[in-house]
Design a protein around this motif. Sequence first.
Motif, PDB file in Angstrom:
ATOM      1  N   ALA A  13      16.908 -27.591  26.904  1.00 53.24           N
ATOM      2  CA  ALA A  13      17.145 -26.644  27.994  1.00 53.24           C
ATOM      3  C   ALA A  13      17.588 -25.277  27.471  1.00 53.24           C
ATOM      4  N   GLY A  14      18.340 -25.261  26.378  1.00 58.63           N
ATOM      5  CA  GLY A  14      18.773 -24.000  25.776  1.00 58.63           C
ATOM      6  C   GLY A  14      19.996 -23.370  26.403  1.00 58.63           C
ATOM      7  N   ASN A  15      20.653 -24.049  27.318  1.00 56.03           N
ATOM      8  CA  ASN A  15      21.847 -23.483  27.954  1.00 56.03           C
ATOM      9  C   ASN A  15      22.937 -23.174  26.938  1.00 56.03           C
ATOM     10  N   CYS A  16      23.140 -24.060  25.990  1.00 54.00           N
ATOM     11  CA  CYS A  16      24.186 -23.856  24.980  1.00 54.00           C
ATOM     12  C   CYS A  16      23.897 -22.604  24.143  1.00 54.00           C
ATOM     13  N   VAL A  17      22.634 -22.359  23.847  1.00 56.99           N
ATOM     14  CA  VAL A  17      22.250 -21.192  23.042  1.00 56.99           C
ATOM     15  C   VAL A  17      22.515 -19.903  23.809  1.00 56.99           C
ATOM     16  N   MET A  18      22.289 -19.930  25.116  1.00 55.07           N
ATOM     17  CA  MET A  18      22.500 -18.726  25.924  1.00 55.07           C
ATOM     18  C   MET A  18      23.960 -18.302  25.946  1.00 55.07           C
ATOM     19  N   VAL A  19      24.903 -19.252  25.929  1.00 51.86           N
ATOM     20  CA  VAL A  19      26.321 -18.885  25.993  1.00 51.86           C
ATOM     21  C   VAL A  19      26.981 -18.773  24.615  1.00 51.86           C
ATOM     22  N   ALA A  20      26.390 -19.393  23.598  1.00 52.77           N
ATOM     23  CA  ALA A  20      27.021 -19.369  22.270  1.00 52.77           C
ATOM     24  C   ALA A  20      25.965 -19.328  21.156  1.00 52.77           C
ATOM     25  N   PRO A  21      25.238 -18.215  21.047  1.00 51.12           N
ATOM     26  CA  PRO A  21      24.194 -18.128  20.016  1.00 51.12           C
ATOM     27  C   PRO A  21      24.744 -18.115  18.591  1.00 51.12           C
ATOM     28  N   GLU A  22      26.051 -17.885  18.458  1.00 48.65           N
ATOM     29  CA  GLU A  22      26.661 -17.926  17.119  1.00 48.65           C
ATOM     30  C   GLU A  22      26.836 -19.368  16.642  1.00 48.65           C
ATOM     31  N   ILE A  23      26.803 -20.302  17.575  1.00 48.85           N
ATOM     32  CA  ILE A  23      27.101 -21.698  17.265  1.00 48.85           C
ATOM     33  C   ILE A  23      25.869 -22.597  17.401  1.00 48.85           C
ATOM     34  N   TYR A  24      25.063 -22.334  18.425  1.00 52.42           N
ATOM     35  CA  TYR A  24      23.904 -23.184  18.709  1.00 52.42           C
ATOM     36  C   TYR A  24      22.616 -22.393  18.578  1.00 52.42           C
ATOM     37  N   ASP A  25      21.564 -23.071  18.164  1.00 51.67           N
ATOM     38  CA  ASP A  25      20.222 -22.498  18.133  1.00 51.67           C
ATOM     39  C   ASP A  25      19.251 -23.614  18.521  1.00 51.67           C
ATOM     40  N   GLN A  26      17.978 -23.269  18.581  1.00 54.19           N
ATOM     41  CA  GLN A  26      16.965 -24.270  18.917  1.00 54.19           C
ATOM     42  C   GLN A  26      15.877 -24.255  17.857  1.00 54.19           C
TER      43      GLN A  26
END
Length: 65
Positions: A13-26
């Motif tokens: 879904a990418g929700n985590c990347v939208m709020v924390a791109p420093e921590i999560y990627d896809q």
Amino acid sequence: MKILIDESRCIAAGNCVMVAPEIYDQREDDGIVVLLDDSPEGAALQAKAREGAAICPSKVVTILD
């Protein structure tokens, strides 16, 4: 803080990347979450990590304190 990801349940879904791109990627090929920082330091980054975990629709992010 320690972050764990269960990639087998990720729906990309990418929700985590939208709020924390420093921590999560896809991953580029299938969009599955990639953990960039499994132990973020500082209150601001840790708050973003928690928000990313909270909004994950498949609850694949686990935060250990």
